[in-house]
Design an enzyme around this catalytic site. Structure first.
Site, PDB file in Angstrom:
ATOM      1  N   ASP A  19       0.872  -1.159   0.000  1.00 42.25           N
ATOM      2  CA  ASP A  19       0.000   0.000   0.000  1.00 42.25           C
ATOM      3  C   ASP A  19       0.919   1.222   0.000  1.00 42.25           C
ATOM      4  O   ASP A  19       2.088   1.129   0.378  1.00 42.25           O
ATOM      5  CB  ASP A  19      -0.881  -0.011   1.257  1.00 42.25           C
ATOM      6  CG  ASP A  19      -1.656   1.263   1.420  1.00 42.25           C
ATOM      7  OD1 ASP A  19      -2.410   1.629   0.501  1.00 42.25           O
ATOM      8  OD2 ASP A  19      -1.489   1.925   2.466  1.00 42.25           O
ATOM      9  N   LYS A 204      -7.843  -4.593  -4.701  1.00 44.16           N
ATOM     10  CA  LYS A 204      -6.491  -5.011  -4.313  1.00 44.16           C
ATOM     11  C   LYS A 204      -6.291  -6.522  -4.391  1.00 44.16           C
ATOM     12  O   LYS A 204      -5.239  -6.993  -4.824  1.00 44.16           O
ATOM     13  CB  LYS A 204      -6.163  -4.479  -2.921  1.00 44.16           C
ATOM     14  CG  LYS A 204      -6.089  -2.958  -2.866  1.00 44.16           C
ATOM     15  CD  LYS A 204      -5.450  -2.448  -1.588  1.00 44.16           C
ATOM     16  CE  LYS A 204      -5.260  -0.932  -1.640  1.00 44.16           C
ATOM     17  NZ  LYS A 204      -4.477  -0.417  -0.497  1.00 44.16           N
ATOM     18  N   ASP A 227      -1.629  -0.873   5.945  1.00 40.26           N
ATOM     19  CA  ASP A 227      -1.849  -0.200   7.228  1.00 40.26           C
ATOM     20  C   ASP A 227      -3.317   0.002   7.576  1.00 40.26           C
ATOM     21  O   ASP A 227      -3.619   0.439   8.684  1.00 40.26           O
ATOM     22  CB  ASP A 227      -1.168   1.177   7.213  1.00 40.26           C
ATOM     23  CG  ASP A 227      -1.954   2.186   6.397  1.00 40.26           C
ATOM     24  OD1 ASP A 227      -2.608   3.062   6.985  1.00 40.26           O
ATOM     25  OD2 ASP A 227      -1.950   2.076   5.160  1.00 40.26           O
ATOM     26  N   SER A 228      -4.231  -0.287   6.648  1.00 39.60           N
ATOM     27  CA  SER A 228      -5.632   0.038   6.929  1.00 39.60           C
ATOM     28  C   SER A 228      -6.569  -1.070   6.468  1.00 39.60           C
ATOM     29  O   SER A 228      -6.151  -2.056   5.866  1.00 39.60           O
ATOM     30  CB  SER A 228      -6.015   1.353   6.260  1.00 39.60           C
ATOM     31  OG  SER A 228      -6.060   1.213   4.855  1.00 39.60           O
TER      32      SER A 228
END
Length: 275
Positions: A19, A204, A227-228
């Protein structure tokens, strides 16, 4: 500012996906974050050629935003490919730094039948029939194949019902979606959810599977970092999927493999274990 492209050789043995926002790129641009980022860039340049690794950024940001952020951080290297706008585009980057759209991926997008009008009608139905209000993310603009909205939390008792309703109705309408808690560090508002609508067979996770097939890479040799909440499907599609220490609490509740360090340092330390 001219960016270099990481070296590569032949058909790769490994696939490494990142990401961008708050994973590869730290929005606060603190001195220690940038030092770690530059160190990571040099480390990757050394190992990618030696270990025959192909890397890419799979991100919700647009290409224009990525270039702006790279300049702000004074980054040095472009990856081998970028899948911006939540993987609704796939750009390959040659050694000269020239961008070329992956034509097979482009055909997939066109076959999806994704139309702005369909999404706009869907948004109107949510508001008029179900009382669910979504606000356009006008600061990022609506992309050709990704439409961005915020769902602001006004009544905590309604959140789960509203989000479940959005998901079910989107499925019924043949619209793919991404919903995750906003990350204020990446420029999003507090107390809100990102709600993105994209074509079927994109996103993704779809990018991971497409690239594995294109490069003929075994899932055993795939890595992902995020990270999310919108990174979870990518991390679960690869063999070695890591959230960074600085990940959102929402993401940490969904995925339990977490690096010991934040940002670039966390990425580099994991790479050193394997390579």
């Amino acid at each position: 500012m001219t960016f270099k492209v990481y070296h590569s050789n032949g058909n790769p043995d490994y696939l490494m996906l990142f990401d961008f926002d708050e994973t590869y790129y730290p929005h606060e641009l603190k001195g220690w974050q940038l030092e770690d980022l530059y160190e990571l860039e040099e480390y990757l340049e050394k190992i990618l050629h030696k270990k025959n690794i192909r890397i890419g950024w799979v991100t919700g940001s647009s290409l224009a935003d990525i270039h702006k952020k790279m300049r702000a951080a004074r980054m040095n290297y472009l990856p081998h490919f970028i899948a911006p706008n939540l993987g609704t585009e796939l750009w390959e980057i040659n050694p000269k730094g020239e961008f070329h759209q992956n034509q097979e991926w482009k055909k997939r997008i066109k076959r999806s039948g994704f139309r702005h009008r369909v999404v706009e009608d869907f948004i109107n139905d949510l508001r008029l029939i179900y009382g669910i209000q979504l606000q356009k993310q006008t600061q990022f603009g609506q992309q050709s194949f990704k439409m961005n909205y915020y769902y602001f939390i006004e009544d905590s008792a309604r959140v789960k019902y509203d989000l479940d309703t959005i998901k079910q109705l989107a499925r019924n309408s043949g619209i793919n979606f991404n919903i995750n808690r906003c990350n204020p560090l990446a420029g999003d508002p507090v107390n809100a959810f990102d709600v993105d609508f994209i074509p079927q067979n994109t996103g993704k996770r779809a990018v991971v599977y497409f690239l594995m097939k294109q490069y003929r890479i075994s899932v055993e040799n795939t890595f992902g970092f995020g990270d999310s909440g919108n990174d979870i499907e990518m991390l679960k599609a690869v063999k070695h999927g890591y959230l960074l220490k600085n990940a959102t609490e929402e993401a940490k509740q969904l995925h339990d493999t977490i690096t010991a360090d934040p940002y670039a340092k966390g990425i580099q330390n994991v790479c050193r274990i394997y390579f």
